[in-house]
Write a protein that holds these residues in place. Structure first.
Motif, mmCIF file in Angstrom:
data_model
loop_
_atom_site.group_PDB
_atom_site.id
_atom_site.type_symbol
_atom_site.label_atom_id
_atom_site.label_comp_id
_atom_site.label_asym_id
_atom_site.label_seq_id
_atom_site.Cartn_x
_atom_site.Cartn_y
_atom_site.Cartn_z
ATOM 1 N N ASN A 198 -55.134 62.482 94.532
ATOM 2 C CA ASN A 198 -55.643 61.353 93.752
ATOM 3 C C ASN A 198 -55.896 61.747 92.302
ATOM 4 N N GLU A 199 -56.498 62.907 92.107
ATOM 5 C CA GLU A 199 -56.767 63.376 90.742
ATOM 6 C C GLU A 199 -55.467 63.602 89.988
ATOM 7 N N HIS A 200 -54.466 64.149 90.666
ATOM 8 C CA HIS A 200 -53.158 64.361 90.026
ATOM 9 C C HIS A 200 -52.527 63.006 89.670
ATOM 10 N N SER A 201 -52.582 62.055 90.601
ATOM 11 C CA SER A 201 -52.016 60.722 90.344
ATOM 12 C C SER A 201 -52.705 60.069 89.149
ATOM 13 N N ILE A 202 -54.011 60.195 89.094
ATOM 14 C CA ILE A 202 -54.760 59.618 87.980
ATOM 15 C C ILE A 202 -54.373 60.296 86.672
ATOM 16 N N ALA A 203 -54.245 61.623 86.700
ATOM 17 C CA ALA A 203 -53.850 62.358 85.489
ATOM 18 C C ALA A 203 -52.462 61.917 85.014
ATOM 19 N N VAL A 204 -51.535 61.719 85.957
ATOM 20 C CA VAL A 204 -50.188 61.267 85.602
ATOM 21 C C VAL A 204 -50.249 59.858 85.000
ATOM 22 N N MET A 205 -51.037 58.983 85.620
ATOM 23 C CA MET A 205 -51.163 57.618 85.086
ATOM 24 C C MET A 205 -51.791 57.623 83.699
ATOM 25 N N ILE A 206 -52.795 58.462 83.494
ATOM 26 C CA ILE A 206 -53.433 58.548 82.176
ATOM 27 C C ILE A 206 -52.422 59.006 81.141
ATOM 28 N N GLU A 207 -51.609 59.998 81.484
ATOM 29 C CA GLU A 207 -50.584 60.484 80.552
ATOM 30 C C GLU A 207 -49.564 59.392 80.248
ATOM 31 N N GLU A 208 -49.177 58.633 81.272
ATOM 32 C CA GLU A 208 -48.221 57.538 81.055
ATOM 33 C C GLU A 208 -48.816 56.467 80.148
ATOM 34 N N VAL A 209 -50.075 56.123 80.372
ATOM 35 C CA VAL A 209 -50.735 55.121 79.523
ATOM 36 C C VAL A 209 -50.864 55.651 78.094
ATOM 37 N N ASP A 210 -51.228 56.924 77.953
ATOM 38 C CA ASP A 210 -51.328 57.517 76.617
ATOM 39 C C ASP A 210 -49.973 57.493 75.906
ATOM 40 N N GLN A 211 -48.908 57.805 76.647
ATOM 41 C CA GLN A 211 -47.567 57.796 76.055
ATOM 42 C C GLN A 211 -47.175 56.377 75.631
ATOM 43 N N ASN B 9 -49.251 54.003 74.871
ATOM 44 C CA ASN B 9 -50.114 53.688 73.735
ATOM 45 C C ASN B 9 -49.553 54.286 72.446
ATOM 46 N N ARG B 10 -49.110 55.542 72.513
ATOM 47 C CA ARG B 10 -48.525 56.180 71.329
ATOM 48 C C ARG B 10 -47.271 55.435 70.883
ATOM 49 N N SER B 11 -46.457 55.013 71.844
ATOM 50 C CA SER B 11 -45.242 54.262 71.517
ATOM 51 C C SER B 11 -45.586 52.928 70.860
ATOM 52 N N LEU B 12 -46.582 52.240 71.414
ATOM 53 C CA LEU B 12 -46.993 50.966 70.832
ATOM 54 C C LEU B 12 -47.576 51.140 69.428
ATOM 55 N N GLN B 13 -48.353 52.203 69.246
ATOM 56 C CA GLN B 13 -48.913 52.459 67.922
ATOM 57 C C GLN B 13 -47.806 52.724 66.910
ATOM 58 N N ALA B 14 -46.783 53.476 67.320
ATOM 59 C CA ALA B 14 -45.658 53.746 66.426
ATOM 60 C C ALA B 14 -44.901 52.458 66.114
ATOM 61 N N LEU B 15 -44.724 51.606 67.119
ATOM 62 C CA LEU B 15 -44.036 50.331 66.919
ATOM 63 C C LEU B 15 -44.833 49.420 65.987
ATOM 64 N N VAL B 16 -46.145 49.357 66.188
ATOM 65 C CA VAL B 16 -46.991 48.542 65.317
ATOM 66 C C VAL B 16 -46.936 49.071 63.883
ATOM 67 N N ALA B 17 -46.981 50.376 63.728
ATOM 68 C CA ALA B 17 -46.914 50.967 62.384
ATOM 69 C C ALA B 17 -45.580 50.630 61.717
ATOM 70 N N ALA B 18 -44.484 50.727 62.466
ATOM 71 C CA ALA B 18 -43.165 50.413 61.910
ATOM 72 C C ALA B 18 -43.082 48.940 61.525
ATOM 73 N N ARG B 19 -43.552 48.061 62.403
ATOM 74 C CA ARG B 19 -43.491 46.622 62.118
ATOM 75 C C ARG B 19 -44.418 46.268 60.946
ATOM 76 N N THR B 20 -45.553 46.922 60.865
ATOM 77 C CA THR B 20 -46.478 46.683 59.759
ATOM 78 C C THR B 20 -45.840 47.095 58.438
ATOM 79 N N ALA B 21 -45.151 48.232 58.444
ATOM 80 C CA ALA B 21 -44.463 48.696 57.232
ATOM 81 C C ALA B 21 -43.354 47.717 56.846
#
Length: 146
Positions: free
Chosen positions: A43-56, A58-70
């Motif tokens: 369970n802890e491993h699954s949660i860690a994997v999900m957290i990493e996926e959500v973080d990834q 989030n990073r992709s969305l932040q990059a997309l928002v930054a590009a669209r904002t520019a």
């Protein structure tokens, strides 16, 4: 009332003469704890994997928002540059009749400041001020009552 798992383990450790084999019961309880620990690690491993996926994501969305904002900033700058290089006064209003966009020539023509326009005044108020100054004295009555 005891836990179902304990009751099951107790039944498995009970001899035919109804005595309890404590060694067997201990093995069953130890095995259950070991399985619970393995499940917790999974369970802890699954949660860690999900957290990493959500973080990834989030990073992709932040990059997309930054590009669209520019991109939006570039388009806005180009539009503003175009509007400010036009000889005519240009003004746009929103659905409530408030000034939403304008160029420098309009500010000059309307006798306003950029700060006043940024305050999003009602276009009707600006028009009334301009008429009061005699700005449209030569316009026909239909335009003045528009």
């Amino acid at each position: 009332m005891s836990h179902r798992l304990y009751e099951k383990q107790l039944a498995q450790a009970t001899r035919p003469d109804q005595s309890v084999d404590l060694a067997r019961l201990g093995e069953l309880v130890t095995a259950a704890y070991a399985e619970a620990e393995r499940e917790q690690r999974r369970n802890e491993h699954s949660i860690a994997v999900m957290i990493e996926e959500v973080d990834q994501l989030n990073r992709s969305l932040q990059a997309l928002v930054a590009a669209r904002t520019a991109e939006l900033a570039e388009a806005t700058d180009a539009l503003n540059m175009t509007l400010d290089n036009v000889d005519q006064g240009i003004v746009m209003t929103d659905s409530e009749g408030r000034i939403s966009s304008y160029n420098s020539r309009f500010v000059e023509f309307a006798g306003l400041t950029h700060q006043e326009c940024r305050g999003r005044p009602l276009f009707r108020t600006v028009l009334d001020r301009m008429m009061a100054r005699g700005e449209f004295a030569r316009a026909d009555a239909g335009f003045r009552h528009w």
